[in-house]
Design an enzyme around this catalytic site. Structure first.
Site, mmCIF file in Angstrom:
data_model
loop_
_atom_site.group_PDB
_atom_site.id
_atom_site.type_symbol
_atom_site.label_atom_id
_atom_site.label_comp_id
_atom_site.label_asym_id
_atom_site.label_seq_id
_atom_site.Cartn_x
_atom_site.Cartn_y
_atom_site.Cartn_z
ATOM 1 N N ASP A 46 6.696 -2.486 30.599
ATOM 2 C CA ASP A 46 7.651 -3.431 30.012
ATOM 3 C C ASP A 46 7.239 -4.858 30.373
ATOM 4 O O ASP A 46 6.559 -5.075 31.388
ATOM 5 C CB ASP A 46 9.048 -3.117 30.566
ATOM 6 C CG ASP A 46 10.153 -3.796 29.764
ATOM 7 O OD1 ASP A 46 9.858 -4.369 28.697
ATOM 8 O OD2 ASP A 46 11.313 -3.758 30.211
ATOM 9 N N GLU A 47 7.649 -5.833 29.571
ATOM 10 C CA GLU A 47 7.351 -7.261 29.818
ATOM 11 C C GLU A 47 5.846 -7.474 30.052
ATOM 12 O O GLU A 47 5.432 -8.164 30.985
ATOM 13 C CB GLU A 47 8.143 -7.787 31.028
ATOM 14 C CG GLU A 47 9.651 -7.598 30.940
ATOM 15 C CD GLU A 47 10.338 -8.590 30.005
ATOM 16 O OE1 GLU A 47 9.639 -9.334 29.309
ATOM 17 O OE2 GLU A 47 11.579 -8.588 29.978
ATOM 18 N N LYS B 43 14.546 -3.830 22.853
ATOM 19 C CA LYS B 43 13.307 -3.211 23.336
ATOM 20 C C LYS B 43 13.571 -2.148 24.397
ATOM 21 O O LYS B 43 12.877 -1.131 24.452
ATOM 22 C CB LYS B 43 12.320 -4.264 23.855
ATOM 23 C CG LYS B 43 12.682 -4.950 25.143
ATOM 24 C CD LYS B 43 11.608 -5.965 25.517
ATOM 25 C CE LYS B 43 11.976 -6.761 26.750
ATOM 26 N NZ LYS B 43 11.960 -5.992 27.990
ATOM 27 N N THR B 44 14.592 -2.366 25.244
ATOM 28 C CA THR B 44 14.891 -1.371 26.286
ATOM 29 C C THR B 44 15.341 -0.065 25.631
ATOM 30 O O THR B 44 14.963 1.027 26.070
ATOM 31 C CB THR B 44 15.979 -1.898 27.242
ATOM 32 O OG1 THR B 44 15.561 -3.164 27.745
ATOM 33 C CG2 THR B 44 16.197 -0.952 28.393
ATOM 34 N N ARG C 78 18.829 -17.259 24.143
ATOM 35 C CA ARG C 78 19.870 -16.663 24.999
ATOM 36 C C ARG C 78 21.224 -16.728 24.293
ATOM 37 O O ARG C 78 22.168 -16.053 24.670
ATOM 38 C CB ARG C 78 20.008 -17.406 26.338
ATOM 39 C CG ARG C 78 18.810 -17.439 27.271
ATOM 40 C CD ARG C 78 18.171 -16.109 27.476
ATOM 41 N NE ARG C 78 17.072 -15.920 26.549
ATOM 42 C CZ ARG C 78 16.534 -14.737 26.264
ATOM 43 N NH1 ARG C 78 17.017 -13.652 26.803
ATOM 44 N NH2 ARG C 78 15.530 -14.631 25.414
ATOM 45 N N GLN D 64 7.673 -15.210 24.859
ATOM 46 C CA GLN D 64 8.533 -15.324 26.041
ATOM 47 C C GLN D 64 7.724 -15.281 27.337
ATOM 48 O O GLN D 64 8.266 -14.968 28.402
ATOM 49 C CB GLN D 64 9.589 -14.215 26.029
ATOM 50 C CG GLN D 64 10.552 -14.337 24.857
ATOM 51 C CD GLN D 64 11.690 -13.336 24.934
ATOM 52 O OE1 GLN D 64 12.566 -13.425 25.789
ATOM 53 N NE2 GLN D 64 11.672 -12.367 24.036
#
Length: 753
Positions: free
Chosen positions: A234-235, A37-38, A615, A265
């Site tokens: 973001d987020e 996503k970044t 993770r 998340q």
């Protein structure tokens, strides 16, 4: 397509490219774990600039300043912007890079320029956590509210929650349905008044006052709407209500709002995060384009399928199916062990096993739901000589509440320990201030006596008022009483009575998650004490304190340069490791007992598991214990419901317990795979595997090796030696090299010879 555009869209998958090429209008990017996503966000911003959007008209809100810096660097490289070109976009409209930062950093700069428009001084100061506590302590004192009744930190926690929901003291009044909440609301009013008079803001005010500025000064809002025509967040699943208001107001004029995140998340509800912000984005922006990033660049397909099955049980979530080009990989290991000690040993053993496959310790992590679980894992690391680091927290014996209880025990064992006395004399609060303590110390020095003797001679010390003397006398009587108890009660029993007498539970638990964790840590300290229940009372106290001292000394020797990471699941978001172990997968622990009757909390627990599982890049192990001594109590909890959701084709189940294997199998039915049994890769051919890879004769690893006086042992550092004495969990060894050492059996890397 221009050459610049080709560079920007190169190496992107189709959905990422779609997100990058989208220009005007609202955009929702659902970005699954590890989906790049970044990359999508930075390339999108670079594309806007390449298309002619002035950089200063772009705002990107990140959740850390570090993330903002990294994004700026990536955009600079993509657009070949040199350091000399990077002007401060806050001071000029010719800067080469967009405005990027956290909500707080962006809002603080807005207020520095424009807070005077709502009658505040632009030279305001920002109060940090300590400043806030001091102010609240003063306010509660003025209100005549005892700290035992309402702690400053608890009051500030409530106030922060109100502010994250954009509620003023007046708007929060309907929540004053109890005497305690009435005190909180009154304290909120006085706190805000005091901040105003001091020309100060706290962290929450930085956001709240910016929203108020936009609301009350429309010309200021319009100025920033015209400045930032393209907004990125973001987020987005972690935004709270006041952050939502800030972004919504800015986006209202042009509607060019791109939000990116993953509802699966969203794990910060306790901080005020509102998952509805992302779930209802398309209701609010009817013409929003919706893009899913479902290709995962981190994990194997096996891990993704297992994690997807766990999260799919949550209702009302946008459907997405994560996939990876890494189709093959080890199965997810679900391991059932007898108890928490075996769990710690097996977790560390798996770390060593994976290290043997060439995976560095720094590429491995052990995750757990609560801080108190770290203690046994730390001991297992020490025993095996594995360097470790605790992320986002202190090592168990370094935590304040743990050191406070140890301070009491040191003072009971030896009241002449001035350091211990000074630590505990006002914990919990006895209203014995620094001035009084200074007078006690002065009297002690002037009369060449110990601090304890000065305390017992309190009646002869001038300049201390009667009520304070009475409180000091009560403290001295408490220590003396427990000195007597230490002669007849083992350390675990005596400490239980002591904690009750000083009401430590009430002091630590303050309606906050932190308070709950602090009390759990104290209870976990009692778990350690139970090892000494079979000794004579006085010996149990000295042996316990000796072990703790030894653990602390070993901690000082640890080299963290190449270390295993231990951390709570809440802290692991955004990280990745080749090998992930999640410990304590049992009902009441994970999912946490607090969510037993709360559907929304249970859904968040499931998201926490999803975050933990995703993770892992290659190896993932989920562990549960049949019985567990945790928080000072022995529990026998069922395996976590999340383990039941795992698809059997992705899982290898292992167990120490033969009977449990059949229990698992019968629960799952004919096509299922029982604990300790795993399904082979040959069709439906089932084969049993009851931990065949575990060598139960491995004396070096077993914490239950029979060490007796006179037996020969070897130590990784000191070599061979003879056991000369044994007291509880403390062993004295005369090593062949002439050294004599006291070691704690729970952490010493000993092997029988």
């Amino acid at each position: 397509m221009s050459s610049k555009e080709e560079i920007i869209t190169a190496n992107l998958n189709d959905p990422q490219k779609q997100a990058v090429l989208h220009n005007d209008g609202p955009l929702l990017i659902l970005a699954g774990a590890g989906s790049g996503k970044t990359r999508a966000l930075t390339h999108r911003i670079a594309k806007l600039i390449a298309d002619g959007v002035p950089p200063w008209q772009i705002l990107s809100v990140t959740f850390t300043n570090k993330a903002a810096t990294e994004m700026k660097e990536r955009i600079g490289k993509l657009l070949e912007i040199t350091e000399g070109d990077r002007l401060n976009q806050w001071e000029t409209t010719t800067g080469s890079l967009p405005t990027m930062g956290t909500f707080h950093s962006i809002c603080a700069r807005i207020l520095r320029r424009d807070i005077d428009k709502i009658g505040r001084d632009r030279s305001y100061v920002i109060y940090d956590t300590d400043d806030q506590k001091r102010l609240m302590k003063m306010i509660l004192k003025e209100m005549g509210i005892d700290e035992e009744e309402l702690k400053p930190k608890a009051a500030l926690g409530y106030i922060s929650r109100f502010k994250s929901e954009a509620l003023s003291p007046k708007e929060a009044e309907p929540q004053a349905t109890t005497a305690r909440m009435q005190h909180v609301i009154e304290a909120y009013k006085k706190y805000q008044k005091a901040l105003f008079e001091a020309n100060a803001l706290d962290f929450d005010d930085i956001l709240l006052e910016t929203v108020r500025l936009f609301h009350e000064a429309p010309e200021v809002l319009e100025k920033y709407q015209n400045t930032w025509k393209y907004l990125h967040v973001d987020e987005y699943q972690d935004t709270n209500h006041v952050q939502y208001l800030f972004i919504t107001m800015l986006a209202k004029k042009y509607g060019n709002l791109c939000v990116i995140g993953d509802p699966d998340q969203s794990i910060y509800a306790f901080r005020g995060a509102d998952i509805r912000n992302i779930l209802e984005f398309e209701k609010e922006y009817k013409n929003a384009e919706h893009i899913k990033l479902e290709q995962n660049y981190r994990s194997t397909q096996v891990i993704l399928d297992a994690a997807d099955r766990v999260i799919s049980a949550n209702p009302n979530r946008p459907e997405k199916q994560m996939w990876s080009e890494r189709k093959e990989g080890p199965k997810v290991i679900v391991q059932e062990v007898a108890d928490e000690k075996k769990e710690a040993m097996e977790a560390i053993k798996s770390v060593e096993e994976i290290r043997g496959k060439g995976v560095k310790l720094s590429d491995q992590v052990i995750l757990y739901r609560t801080n108190a679980q770290s203690r046994l894992l730390e001991e297992a690391c020490l025993r095996r000589g594995i360097p470790y680091r605790i992320v986002g927290g202190l090592k168990f014996y370094a935590r304040k509440e743990v050191k406070d209880v140890l301070g009491y025990l040191h003072a009971i064992l030896n009241p002449n320990d001035a350091v211990a006395l000074l630590r505990i004399i006002n914990i919990p609060s006895r209203k014995i201030g620094l001035t009084t303590i200074g007078r006690l110390q002065s009297y002690s020095t002037a009369n060449a006596i110990t601090l304890w003797e000065a305390i017992t001679q309190i009646d002869f010390i001038p300049d201390i008022n009667g009520p304070t003397k009475e409180r000091i006398r009560a403290f001295a009587e408490l220590i003396a009483r427990y000195q007597d108890k230490a002669q007849t009660e083992v350390v675990s029993e005596m400490t239980g009575h002591l904690l009750h007498a000083i009401d430590m539970e009430h002091w630590l638990r303050d309606d906050s998650e932190e308070g709950e964790a602090r009390w759990e840590n104290v209870q976990e300290l009692k778990s350690v004490m139970h090892k000494y229940d079979e000794l004579e009372p006085q010996t149990s106290l000295t042996s316990f304190l000796e072990e703790v001292a030894l653990v602390s000394e070993v901690d000082k020797l640890q080299d963290d340069s190449e270390a295993l990471t231990l951390m709570t699941l809440h802290l692991c978001k955004g990280l990745e490791f080749k090998h992930v172990v999640i410990a304590g997968c049992e009902e009441g622990i994970f999912p946490h007992a607090n969510c037993a009757f709360d559907k929304e909390q249970l859904e968040e627990e499931r998201r926490i598991m999803y975050v933990g599982m995703t993770r892992a890049q290659t190896y993932l192990r989920l562990m549960c214990a049949n019985t567990r001594m945790l928080w000072g109590q022995s529990q026998a909890n069922a395996p976590s419901r999340f383990l039941e959701d795992l698809p059997e084709e992705c899982v290898e189940r292992r167990s120490d317990d033969l009977l449990s294997a059949f229990a698992w199998a019968s629960k799952k039915g004919a096509d299922a795979v029982g604990t300790g049994i795993h399904q082979s890769n040959h069709g439906n051919d089932l084969k049993m595997e009851f931990n065949q890879d575990i060598d139960f004769s491995d004396n070096e690893f077993s914490q239950d090796i029979e060490i007796t006086e006179g037996c020969r042992v070897s130590h990784k550092v000191f070599g061979a030696g003879t056991v000369v004495a044994l007291r509880g969990d403390i062993v004295e060894i005369a090593f062949d090299n002439g050294q004599k050492k006291h070691l704690a059996l729970s952490i010493a890397p000993l092997k029988l010879l």
